[in-house]
Design an enzyme around this catalytic site. Structure first.
Site, PDB file in Angstrom:
ATOM      1  N   GLU A 160       0.801  -1.234   0.000  1.00 20.79           N
ATOM      2  CA  GLU A 160       0.000   0.000   0.000  1.00 20.79           C
ATOM      3  C   GLU A 160       0.832   1.282   0.000  1.00 20.79           C
ATOM      4  OE1 GLU A 160      -2.749  -0.447   3.276  1.00 20.79           O
ATOM      5  OE2 GLU A 160      -3.566  -2.291   2.464  1.00 20.79           O
ATOM      6  N   ASN A 202       1.979  -5.169  -3.164  1.00 17.60           N
ATOM      7  CA  ASN A 202       0.572  -5.453  -2.883  1.00 17.60           C
ATOM      8  C   ASN A 202      -0.178  -4.148  -2.597  1.00 17.60           C
ATOM      9  OD1 ASN A 202      -1.505  -7.475  -2.223  1.00 17.60           O
ATOM     10  ND2 ASN A 202      -1.308  -6.766  -0.101  1.00 17.60           N
ATOM     11  N   HIS A 238     -10.634  -5.891  -2.320  1.00 12.35           N
ATOM     12  CA  HIS A 238     -11.715  -5.686  -1.342  1.00 12.35           C
ATOM     13  C   HIS A 238     -12.846  -4.989  -2.112  1.00 12.35           C
ATOM     14  CE1 HIS A 238      -9.224  -6.941   1.959  1.00 12.35           C
ATOM     15  NE2 HIS A 238      -8.280  -6.069   1.625  1.00 12.35           N
ATOM     16  N   GLU A 265      -6.342 -10.484  -1.198  1.00  8.95           N
ATOM     17  CA  GLU A 265      -7.149 -10.232   0.013  1.00  8.95           C
ATOM     18  C   GLU A 265      -8.628 -10.183  -0.340  1.00  8.95           C
ATOM     19  OE1 GLU A 265      -5.712  -6.868   2.257  1.00  8.95           O
ATOM     20  OE2 GLU A 265      -3.611  -7.351   1.853  1.00  8.95           O
ATOM     21  N   ASP A 267     -12.400 -10.132  -0.745  1.00  3.79           N
ATOM     22  CA  ASP A 267     -13.681 -10.228  -0.048  1.00  3.79           C
ATOM     23  C   ASP A 267     -14.646  -9.314  -0.795  1.00  3.79           C
ATOM     24  OD1 ASP A 267     -12.759  -7.728   0.924  1.00  3.79           O
ATOM     25  OD2 ASP A 267     -12.436  -8.479   2.946  1.00  3.79           O
TER      26      ASP A 267
HETATM   27  O1  G2I Z   1      -7.674  -3.592   6.365  1.00  4.21           O
HETATM   28  C1  G2I Z   1      -7.838  -4.756   5.619  1.00  4.21           C
HETATM   29  C2  G2I Z   1      -6.519  -5.208   5.020  1.00  4.21           C
HETATM   30  C3  G2I Z   1      -6.053  -4.196   3.992  1.00  4.21           C
HETATM   31  N1  G2I Z   1      -4.807  -4.618   3.373  1.00  4.21           N
HETATM   32  C4  G2I Z   1      -3.733  -4.968   4.275  1.00  4.21           C
HETATM   33  C5  G2I Z   1      -4.185  -5.939   5.339  1.00  4.21           C
HETATM   34  O2  G2I Z   1      -3.144  -6.204   6.244  1.00  4.21           O
HETATM   35  C6  G2I Z   1      -5.411  -5.426   6.056  1.00  4.21           C
HETATM   36  O3  G2I Z   1      -5.763  -6.405   7.045  1.00  4.21           O
HETATM   37  C7  G2I Z   1      -6.302  -5.887   8.223  1.00  4.21           C
HETATM   38  C8  G2I Z   1      -6.646  -7.039   9.157  1.00  4.21           C
HETATM   39  O4  G2I Z   1      -7.630  -7.844   8.539  1.00  4.21           O
HETATM   40  C9  G2I Z   1      -7.189  -6.520  10.478  1.00  4.21           C
HETATM   41  O5  G2I Z   1      -7.327  -7.609  11.399  1.00  4.21           O
HETATM   42  O6  G2I Z   1      -5.390  -5.040   8.842  1.00  4.21           O
HETATM   43  C10 G2I Z   1      -5.940  -4.407   9.997  1.00  4.21           C
HETATM   44  C11 G2I Z   1      -4.968  -3.366  10.520  1.00  4.21           C
HETATM   45  O7  G2I Z   1      -4.656  -2.445   9.570  1.00  4.21           O
HETATM   46  C12 G2I Z   1      -6.239  -5.465  11.055  1.00  4.21           C
HETATM   47  O8  G2I Z   1      -6.866  -4.874  12.148  1.00  4.21           O
HETATM   48  C13 G2I Z   1      -6.167  -4.911  13.335  1.00  4.21           C
HETATM   49  C14 G2I Z   1      -6.792  -3.940  14.293  1.00  4.21           C
HETATM   50  O9  G2I Z   1      -6.709  -2.643  13.714  1.00  4.21           O
HETATM   51  C15 G2I Z   1      -6.069  -3.974  15.585  1.00  4.21           C
HETATM   52  O10 G2I Z   1      -6.720  -3.145  16.490  1.00  4.21           O
HETATM   53  C16 G2I Z   1      -5.966  -5.379  16.101  1.00  4.21           C
HETATM   54  O11 G2I Z   1      -5.157  -5.400  17.245  1.00  4.21           O
HETATM   55  O12 G2I Z   1      -6.182  -6.225  13.889  1.00  4.21           O
HETATM   56  C17 G2I Z   1      -5.378  -6.295  15.046  1.00  4.21           C
HETATM   57  C18 G2I Z   1      -5.265  -7.738  15.490  1.00  4.21           C
HETATM   58  O13 G2I Z   1      -6.532  -8.277  15.684  1.00  4.21           O
END
Ligand code: G2I
Length: 459
Positions: A160, A202, A238, A265, A267
């Site tokens: 990103e 990515n 997404h 990714e 969805d």
């Molecule tokens: O945002 C969706 C995805 C976009 N592209 C990059 C990916 O890495 C991203 O994944 C998401 C995860 O699915 C989430 O699970 O990235 C988020 C963070 O940018 C993740 O969220 C985080 C929460 O923000 C935190 O508060 C939490 O501690 O997940 C963490 C672990 O559960």
């Protein structure tokens, strides 16, 4: 693929669309329709993966779907900078290792996610700038990619880094402010640490031809021209309701630059979800360098898009219409090869592919080994080629160089770690069509030297 094979695969696929499930099950034993996402994708030379949270590996519903349906895993958060280096120079591998161990125990590949990103940085890195941040990034990439060396199919090296909103330029971030060359430095650093992993860029909102994806396209073109090591581009996808109409064309224009493309990714929210999943799946199958698809979670309740139900399984773990849509789309694609191996495009330092001139006997197989060596260790890539008839399983026996000890194996199950070792196929790469090949590999400590493999197969 020989013409006869094309016709047979095409005819089989057409037939499958018309027959009952029971008949399809019978045909599946002759290497036709897969009955799971991973098996069907593998028959088409691709993987089908899911983002996985280490904390859910104790959830039996979650794990049973994961193990049944998927043959690739991306750690959803566990390999990010905040998770792996919570304080500077002090590394925590616990979550990432749990996921890698699960993948290896179940014959799945791992997409590493992600080495350099403006988001989810630990606080100490957020407070750095300039050369201190640049050095911290290089050290981080080196440490993480070295820790997982030989275990990662593809790394999202940089995530990103491009801006939304029209200009096609870079996103402002602390990493960008260290200098515009930070992305190529990240890729060169990753290549040095894990020469056999595919290295991907990515991003999101890059799923059609638009100014952001064109900015990335121009960067990839420039990297290829200047020899910056990049092997693949990830399209997060997404989506809501539909994929852009030029989704496939966008994948293809990147593939034409000489990189693999992956849907990383996926969805899809919205009422036309099932149709959109169908379109995305078919687009990947139509682009030969689209090597696989990863959905960003398993059940709707696992999704980061809370309340949008964008995944293939409902919150109870039941298959949704979107699941059926994906499986049918996968099964409609021609069977082109068994699950391909780790790097289809060797890194620049890799030796040339083994000679394709071998012509094994009907029902049999041949094996060739190519080596990549460094001081004190080596990677061996073993290509298993089927003879003039398809094979259902294979085993390769070879004697390691004196003193060499295997420390990691991918895409095969070894009988031991030193001396004479037999490697058997894993669940997704035993079937090899006539004249086609699959590859497995292993990493060993010790000095690399020529090995003479023998291959046996069942047909
Ligand atoms: O945002 C969706 C995805 C976009 N592209 C990059 C990916 O890495 C991203 O994944 C998401 C995860 O699915 C989430 O699970 O990235 C988020 C963070 O940018 C993740 O969220 C985080 C929460 O923000 C935190 O508060 C939490 O501690 O997940 C963490 C672990 O559960």
């Amino acid at each position: 693929m020989p013409p006869a094979r094309v016709l047979r695969a095409t005819a089989t696929a057409a037939l499958l669309m018309a027959v009952t499930t029971a008949a399809a099950t019978v045909l599946a034993t002759s290497a036709s329709a897969g009955t799971t996402l991973g098996a069907s994708a593998a028959e088409r030379g691709r993987y089908y993966g899911a983002a996985v949270a280490a904390g859910k590996l104790g959830d039996s519903t979650y794990v049973s779907i994961l193990n049944r349906e998927f043959n690739a895993i991306t750690p959803e958060n566990e390999m990010k900078w905040d998770a792996t280096e919570p304080s500077q120079g002090s590394f925590n591998w616990s979550g990432g290792d749990r996921i890698v161990n699960h993948a290896q125990a179940n014959g799945m590949r791992v997409r590493g996610h992600t080495l350099a990103w403006h988001s989810q940085q630990p606080g100490w890195a957020q407070n750095l700038s300039g050369s201190a941040l640049r050095s911290a990034m290089v050290n981080h990439i080196t440490q993480v990619a070295t820790h997982y060396r030989g275990k990662i199919y593809a790394w999202d090296v940089v995530n990103e880094a491009f801006a939304d909103g029209g200009g096609g330029g870079r996103r402002d971030s602390n990493l960008q402010r260290t200098g515009n060359d930070w992305i190529e430095v990240a890729f060169r650093t990753a290549r040095a640490a894990d020469p056999n992993a595919k290295l991907c860029y990515n991003d999101y909102n890059t799923d059609g031809i638009n100014s952001k994806s064109t900015g990335i396209y121009n960067m990839v073109q420039d990297f290829k021209a200047r020899g910056v090591p990049i092997d693949c581009v990830g399209f997060q996808s997404h989506l809501t309701n539909s994929a852009p109409s030029d989704y496939q064309a966008n994948l293809q224009r990147f593939a034409n630059l000489g990189v693999d493309v992956q849907i990383t990714e996926l969805d899809i929210a919205g009422s036309t979800q099932a149709g959109a999943y169908d379109a995305v799946t078919r687009a990947c199958l139509a682009v030969s360098r689209c090597t696989g698809i990863t959905v960003w979670g398993i059940r709707d309740s696992d999704s980061w898009r809370t309340g949008q139900n964008p995944l293939l399984f409902d919150s109870s773990g039941n298959k949704k219409a979107a699941y059926t849509s994906v499986l049918n789309a996968l099964n409609s694609g021609p069977i082109i090869s068994p699950s391909p191996s780790r790097p289809a495009s060797p890194s620049p330092s890799s030796p040339a592919s083994p000679s394709p001139s071998v012509s094994p006997a009907p029902g049999g197989c041949t094996a060739t080994v190519s080596l990549q060596t460094w001081t004190g260790g080596f990677n061996a890539t073993v290509r298993v080629t089927a003879g003039s008839t398809a094979i259902r399983s294979w085993s390769v026996r070879l004697t390691l160089p004196s003193g060499a000890v295997i420390v990691n194996t991918w895409n095969a199950a070894p009988s031991g770690t030193s001396g004479t070792v037999s490697f058997s196929n894993v669940s997704y790469n035993g079937q090899v069509s006539a004249g086609q090949y699959t590859e497995f590999g292993f990493q060993a400590d010790g000095n690399g030297a020529a090995m003479s493999p023998t291959c046996t197969a069942t047909s």
